[in-house]
Design a protein around this motif. Sequence first.
Motif, PDB file in Angstrom:
ATOM      1  N   LEU A 167       0.936  -1.158  -0.029  1.00 51.54           N
ATOM      2  CA  LEU A 167      -0.106   0.060  -0.058  1.00 51.54           C
ATOM      3  C   LEU A 167       0.743   1.426  -0.043  1.00 51.54           C
ATOM      4  N   TYR A 168       1.975   1.201   0.945  1.00 51.85           N
ATOM      5  CA  TYR A 168       2.795   2.502   0.792  1.00 51.85           C
ATOM      6  C   TYR A 168       3.585   2.517  -0.453  1.00 51.85           C
ATOM      7  N   ARG A 169       3.959   1.482  -1.094  1.00 51.27           N
ATOM      8  CA  ARG A 169       4.460   1.574  -2.460  1.00 51.27           C
ATOM      9  C   ARG A 169       3.718   2.212  -3.460  1.00 51.27           C
ATOM     10  N   GLN A 170       2.384   1.702  -3.371  1.00 49.99           N
ATOM     11  CA  GLN A 170       1.501   2.192  -4.263  1.00 49.99           C
ATOM     12  C   GLN A 170       1.260   3.673  -4.049  1.00 49.99           C
ATOM     13  N   ALA A 171       1.332   4.138  -2.977  1.00 49.66           N
ATOM     14  CA  ALA A 171       1.289   5.526  -2.607  1.00 49.66           C
ATOM     15  C   ALA A 171       2.441   6.378  -3.325  1.00 49.66           C
ATOM     16  N   GLY A 172       3.508   5.649  -3.035  1.00 51.42           N
ATOM     17  CA  GLY A 172       4.792   6.288  -3.456  1.00 51.42           C
ATOM     18  C   GLY A 172       5.203   6.550  -5.211  1.00 51.42           C
ATOM     19  N   PHE A 173       4.255   6.047  -5.812  1.00 47.32           N
ATOM     20  CA  PHE A 173       4.243   6.330  -7.379  1.00 47.32           C
ATOM     21  C   PHE A 173       3.603   7.685  -7.619  1.00 47.32           C
ATOM     22  N   LYS A 174       2.971   8.293  -6.777  1.00 46.26           N
ATOM     23  CA  LYS A 174       2.198   9.318  -6.862  1.00 46.26           C
ATOM     24  C   LYS A 174       3.010  10.540  -7.334  1.00 46.26           C
TER      25      LYS A 174
END
Lengths: 398, 398, 398
Positions: free
Chosen positions: B358-365
Amino acid sequence: MSISIEQLADKLAGLDAGKMYQNDFFFTWEKSDDELQAVFAVADALRLLRENNISPRIFDSGLAVSLFRDNSTRTRFSFNSAANLLGLTVQDLDEGKSQIAHGETVRETANMISFMADVIGIRDDMYIGKGNAYMREVANAVRQGYEEGVLEQRPTLVNLQCDVDHPTQAMADMLHIIHHFGGVENLKGKKLAMSWAYSPSYGKPLSVPQGVIGLMTRFGMDVCLAHPEGYEVMGEVEAVAAANAAKSGGRFSRTNDMREAFNDADIVYPKSWASYAAMEKRTDLYGNGDDAGIKALEKELLAQNADHRDWACTEEMMKLSKEGKALYMHCLPADISGVSCEMGEVDASVFSRYREPLYRQAGFKPYIIAAMIFLAKCEDPAAMLRFLAERGQARWVK
Amino acid sequence: MSISIEQLADKLAGLDAGKMYQNDFFFTWEKSDDELQAVFAVADALRLLRENNISPRIFDSGLAVSLFRDNSTRTRFSFNSAANLLGLTVQDLDEGKSQIAHGETVRETANMISFMADVIGIRDDMYIGKGNAYMREVANAVRQGYEEGVLEQRPTLVNLQCDVDHPTQAMADMLHIIHHFGGVENLKGKKLAMSWAYSPSYGKPLSVPQGVIGLMTRFGMDVCLAHPEGYEVMGEVEAVAAANAAKSGGRFSRTNDMREAFNDADIVYPKSWASYAAMEKRTDLYGNGDDAGIKALEKELLAQNADHRDWACTEEMMKLSKEGKALYMHCLPADISGVSCEMGEVDASVFSRYREPLYRQAGFKPYIIAAMIFLAKCEDPAAMLRFLAERGQARWVK
Amino acid sequence: MSISIEQLADKLAGLDAGKMYQNDFFFTWEKSDDELQAVFAVADALRLLRENNISPRIFDSGLAVSLFRDNSTRTRFSFNSAANLLGLTVQDLDEGKSQIAHGETVRETANMISFMADVIGIRDDMYIGKGNAYMREVANAVRQGYEEGVLEQRPTLVNLQCDVDHPTQAMADMLHIIHHFGGVENLKGKKLAMSWAYSPSYGKPLSVPQGVIGLMTRFGMDVCLAHPEGYEVMGEVEAVAAANAAKSGGRFSRTNDMREAFNDADIVYPKSWASYAAMEKRTDLYGNGDDAGIKALEKELLAQNADHRDWACTEEMMKLSKEGKALYMHCLPADISGVSCEMGEVDASVFSRYREPLYRQAGFKPYIIAAMIFLAKCEDPAAMLRFLAERGQARWVK
């Protein structure tokens, strides 16, 4: 300052400060003597570079996140100046003051704001037992995020004032003392009076006196903590101070007599604070949302303060100090009698006489913060200082 | 990531993304497949550069104006990180939340803030039928200002979330999926459940589910939108999703059964939102300043939500997914049962298991936003990537 | 603009503007003609550099502190754009609007925020007799701090609007006029009508009309100040205007007849303001915290305004101007009849016809501010312009 960057780099190279790399800064008493000396050396070097119009910028881009849970002008400007000097852009995290996040929320928010954060600076001094704990929770969250590869860099946490310590203030104060007395080697036996003083306001944080006794006792000084009964600071910090004094060959004493503290003092630091017990009570009241209780407590504490109007840094008190000429210190803003209030911490004439040194004292803070960041970001800080001096990049193209 | 900048530049050179230069980013469905691939390639390249301590800074100075008409922490930090990475300084335009400007005022303000603005990022998701319209009004005003020579540069508008789409979120989500499954070529036939989930709060924007179905249907996936009756999203976005699916060889289906959606899903995205009809009603009530009506509506909607407490991403529901191991996604913050609320969108154990992804997902933004800006600012983005890699400017002088 | 950097540098080299170095900018009438010409030349040069994608950045790091005691969008963006263009980072000092600090507090705060500040920009236009005085207090404090060695650099104070003058606005307006008429040498005898105009709002600052008559009278123009009885501006500024006109071979006249002012005018600047007497009264009421008095005064002033609804820049009024084609000017935002209010300062059709020049007019402000800073920071500004042109650092790597 006749010292050169080369000399400061040499000094730094001889210090064992390697553990500061990729690390945080919570309490001064968690740092070794060498590490503190490294902060002072880097702060002096950064200032020297800037005075010579050489930019110590080590970041091309990157964020410095700031979270102020209490109003702040000078610490905010100090943090922003330090970040800017090194090339970082400050981004405020404005969570709202009352809301104290926990657990999952802290972990998540800490990571969400840190994808490109190199530094996180937090001021959280309102709640006894919570401010520092919060900072460590944030630091743990981002360290874990870094280790798991969520974050590409490890944000360094800098304590910009918590319920226990105020390391950037105490370190700036100490660097001021070092410069004033011409070197740390001249401080053995110097007497410093960290004294409570009357203020018509209420609930000033304990972290300044705690930070001062927790740090100044490490240099062989004779540190005397003075306050009326009922204004005790945290026992664990007093224990730190006592242990420091024993180790450094100095002294740590306590008194309920301001005159005793001022007597023959080389340095006086008279300042108001709330008692630890009162702050604990207030923290509980806030936690329970007990507004009536808070108001009652405030009234009670102001009345308690008013019993000690005689605890003021008057001209008469100053005469007790070493040759009547102790170095007067304050973290600012001071409550000046007849200026900012009717009766306060210090006489207007005393304050005026020390205005210039007081401003100088404050001027060390941006460099102390920058040095803390620098040491967390440079694996070989001595080599980096030499590199920056050689690079000679103008801060201001004139 | 074993791919190199050279490979990403080659890939980019083969894509037809020239129309993104000097252009805006409103909806993903207005962009060609090549253009979306270009965003992904640039986002990966910018990340790779930064991971290798190479600065992708293309601006020496310049402003990125941000206008957030709703509170935001993560999108704000993502936008600011992206701007900072490219060398721009963020300047917030704080208009006040309630005031929706029109016509002359929008045109004038847009130009007045843009004399040195290279980018304008807007979040305006509160009012159905208005947020995206406002963005286009701003974009038109500054394009005209540029064409008339009032502005020296054309500010690029980036939609940071509107009433219709949330392209920076959906694109970051998609890049996460691409990395998770090892490439866009592996997504054919993968089932994604975009499902409503119960939350004890009210009025969460529709732009996340709409953004997801409007984008994820373009990659040959089997996208299933699930929600209770009464929680319909905008019909026009469903039409986009259906057309996308037809074109990409994928599938777009709808159901009122969460279990059907989760069944055999490779990816689950359970999240609360308000119904389109309710949001429309609320927009009208706000427009009329009908506070009583708003309160009544809120009460009604919370009651309606409460009828669907069983729509939660529980361990039991997860077991229905492909091998019980679907990739769980969320735009964060999630309403976690027993953590952030009594009953919410997801079980604490499910959430914890997926915290790192989930944190990785956010890190793409931040990288997606930076890529959108990059493509609007570089006429030959492939050549620019090669130039940046060769320039090798350290982001952080270590 | 067909002029080159080389030509502008030559022009600058011939001007006596050396006193601007390390100095502040409070009032235009404290500056010599050469100094004003230097500001215009540098503003044009900075624009020319930027239009040619050459960065005029002279700071690697450093802060520009801003203090806005009144809401502001365009001046804030102009200041931030100027700071950013030169390489400075803006740090807002948010003191709260109502609180007017004095003496010790001003001196202390000014120094505390300035340890790394190169510029301080202040807007303080609310209180007659106080705004400019406050700016000078701040400037004195930091000059003293610099002289005492507390500050390593001397922050330059830029008046972003006070109770007396609005020099960045008036200078931007003037540069617009110079460009519009093809050079300052073409302005002799041109008639400018600085006229009061009706607005349904109350208490607009006097600093715009005062700034305009205090500056525009220096170029041999025929400046006519028009307003209804009771809307007088500060007598001391009228005296400045009269003296300017006498010296420059121009004219300064006053009238209570808008038609007389517009008659045969080359330039019209119709704008609402409060009377000096009313602003003085309001300042006293604020000082006494007399809310009821403030409300009563507001009512009275709005009623007074309403008596002069015929003071509007209508199409009919415009026909009176030189060939019916005077240059219409406004500092924006204007109260446009039928657009931003029922009846206001200007007809919608007039405003629309002049939109593009109005936006251009506003576009000069960031460059004027940057030029003021530049001249305070470069000992040899002509040489610096040549250096920047030769350095050729791209603002935007394309």
